[in-house]
Design a protein around this motif. Structure first.
Motif, short mmCIF file in Angstrom:
data_model
loop_
_atom_site.label_atom_id
_atom_site.label_comp_id
_atom_site.label_asym_id
_atom_site.label_seq_id
_atom_site.Cartn_x
_atom_site.Cartn_y
_atom_site.Cartn_z
N GLY A 5 123.33 -52.87 63.35
CA GLY A 5 122.05 -52.39 63.85
C GLY A 5 121.66 -51.00 63.39
N PRO A 6 122.59 -50.02 63.44
CA PRO A 6 122.19 -48.65 63.05
C PRO A 6 121.64 -48.53 61.64
N ILE A 7 122.28 -49.18 60.65
CA ILE A 7 121.81 -49.05 59.27
C ILE A 7 120.46 -49.74 59.09
N LEU A 8 120.18 -50.75 59.91
CA LEU A 8 118.89 -51.44 59.82
C LEU A 8 117.76 -50.58 60.37
N SER A 9 118.10 -49.50 61.09
CA SER A 9 117.08 -48.65 61.70
C SER A 9 116.78 -47.39 60.90
N VAL A 10 117.38 -47.26 59.71
CA VAL A 10 117.19 -46.05 58.91
C VAL A 10 115.72 -45.83 58.56
N GLY A 11 115.01 -46.89 58.22
CA GLY A 11 113.60 -46.76 57.90
C GLY A 11 112.78 -46.20 59.06
N LEU A 12 113.16 -46.58 60.28
CA LEU A 12 112.48 -46.07 61.47
C LEU A 12 112.74 -44.58 61.65
N MET A 13 113.98 -44.17 61.37
CA MET A 13 114.30 -42.74 61.46
C MET A 13 113.49 -41.95 60.45
N ALA A 14 113.32 -42.52 59.25
CA ALA A 14 112.50 -41.86 58.24
C ALA A 14 111.05 -41.75 58.70
N MET A 15 110.55 -42.78 59.38
CA MET A 15 109.18 -42.73 59.88
C MET A 15 109.04 -41.69 60.99
N ALA A 16 110.09 -41.56 61.83
CA ALA A 16 110.05 -40.55 62.88
C ALA A 16 110.05 -39.15 62.28
N LYS A 17 110.81 -38.96 61.21
CA LYS A 17 110.81 -37.66 60.52
C LYS A 17 109.44 -37.38 59.91
N THR A 19 106.30 -40.15 51.67
CA THR A 19 107.28 -39.38 52.43
C THR A 19 108.54 -40.19 52.68
N ILE A 20 108.37 -41.44 53.09
CA ILE A 20 109.52 -42.29 53.41
C ILE A 20 110.35 -42.56 52.16
N ARG A 21 109.67 -42.82 51.02
CA ARG A 21 110.41 -43.03 49.76
C ARG A 21 111.19 -41.79 49.38
N TRP A 49 116.53 -40.93 66.38
CA TRP A 49 116.12 -39.73 65.67
C TRP A 49 116.05 -38.53 66.62
N HIS A 50 115.49 -38.77 67.80
CA HIS A 50 115.37 -37.68 68.78
C HIS A 50 116.74 -37.29 69.33
N ALA A 51 117.65 -38.26 69.44
CA ALA A 51 119.02 -37.93 69.86
C ALA A 51 119.66 -36.99 68.85
N TYR A 52 119.45 -37.26 67.59
CA TYR A 52 119.99 -36.39 66.54
C TYR A 52 119.37 -35.00 66.60
N ARG A 53 118.06 -34.94 66.77
CA ARG A 53 117.36 -33.66 66.79
C ARG A 53 117.85 -32.75 67.92
N GLU A 54 118.30 -33.34 69.01
CA GLU A 54 118.70 -32.54 70.17
C GLU A 54 120.20 -32.30 70.25
#
Length: 279
Positions: free
Chosen positions: A88-100, A112-114, A258-263
């Motif tokens: 699951g985590p690796i499948l969510s990388v694109g979402l993290m890029a969109m959050a960034k 930006t995502i590319r 993404w927000h967990a990482y940021r904090e």
């Protein structure tokens, strides 16, 4: 940072990457609820994109299970559910890029995502390979345990029993299976909880990202324990709803991660360090 108090630091330094400090603040034990709320806000900001991403992940999960059943490997299905938590985590990388990307609204989303994903493609690929190997070994271990205890390597559909029934029939199997699952879950979560969004955010290799993740998770174990339970619970709900729930759960957890990482892992300012490792 939501009221956190700095309690430790992680120093990033390799032959290719300059020295830079990352602060690890102490976050409240209930902070994961805030991460979920922030993830929900991200989902509501671009619902079509997030839901389409979730639908693609749900379709992939459905395809894997369908192929497994079609090959008469019915007994694999419960174990694949556990393995999906690994992938699951690796499948969510694109979402993290969109959050960034939301933090730089002036840029075009696709460009930006590319750029974000291309900057650390080797690190992300290595982390993906690691998770794939864990998934494969999890399936193999589950198969060996099941076959060793029940002497049924390939049961027919009529002989397949729900996992709780299997556990009730053999407590040794339940204890060994549960112990291995717990060890793998803790290992994967500690390595990936912060490392994947860090690979999206910083020019860093997979090993250093994994070390930073392990440190951040360990230093905030009350909040991270709750976060791991919430991830497992929501993903299970998504799977038990015949994968339909994953359409919402996937983007929600991806953005929240993404927000967990940021904090929990905060880079020293560029002015203070004289270095810039941001992507």
């Amino acid at each position: 940072m939501s009221g956190g108090v700095l309690m430790n630091t992680f120093v990033l330094e390799t032959s290719q990457i300059p020295r830079r400090r990352f602060g690890i603040p102490r976050v409240p034990a209930a902070q994961p609820f805030s991460w979920l709320r922030s993830g929900f806000d991200d989902l509501m900001a671009a619902p079509i994109t997030g839901l389409l991403y979730g639908a693609a992940v749900a379709a992939l999960a459905f395809l894997i299970v369908s192929l497994t059943v079609g090959a008469n490997r019915f007994y694999f299905v419960p174990f694949i559910f556990g393995g999906f938590l690994v992938l699951g985590p690796i499948l969510s990388v694109g979402l993290m890029a969109m959050a960034k990307r939301r933090e730089s609204p002036g840029e075009k989303p696709s460009e930006t995502i590319r750029r974000i994903l291309a900057a650390n493609n080797s690190g992300l690929s290595l982390m993906g390979l690691f998770l794939l190997l864990v998934f494969i070994n999890w399936i193999m271990l589950s198969n060996l345990l099941f076959g060793g205890v029940y002497h049924e390597v390939m049961p027919t559909y009529a002989e397949v029993r729900p996992l709780p029934v299997i556990f009730g029939q053999s407590w040794p199997f339940a204890l060994v299976f549960g112990g291995i699952a717990l060890v793998l879950a803790v290992l994967v979560f500690r390595i990936t909880a912060v490392s994947l969004p860090m690979l999206v955010d910083q020019r860093v290799d997979a090993i250093n990202a994994a070390l930073a993740s392990s440190r951040a998770v360990g230093d905030n174990w009350p909040a991270m324990s709750l976060w791991a339970i919430m991830i497992a619970a929501l993903t299970t709900v998504g799977i038990l709803t015949y994968f339909v729930g994953l359409i919402i759960v996937t983007p929600l957890l991806g953005y929240a991660s993404w927000h967990a990482y940021r904090e929990t892992l905060i880079p020293e300012s560029k002015e203070a360090s004289g270095r810039d490792t941001d992507i």
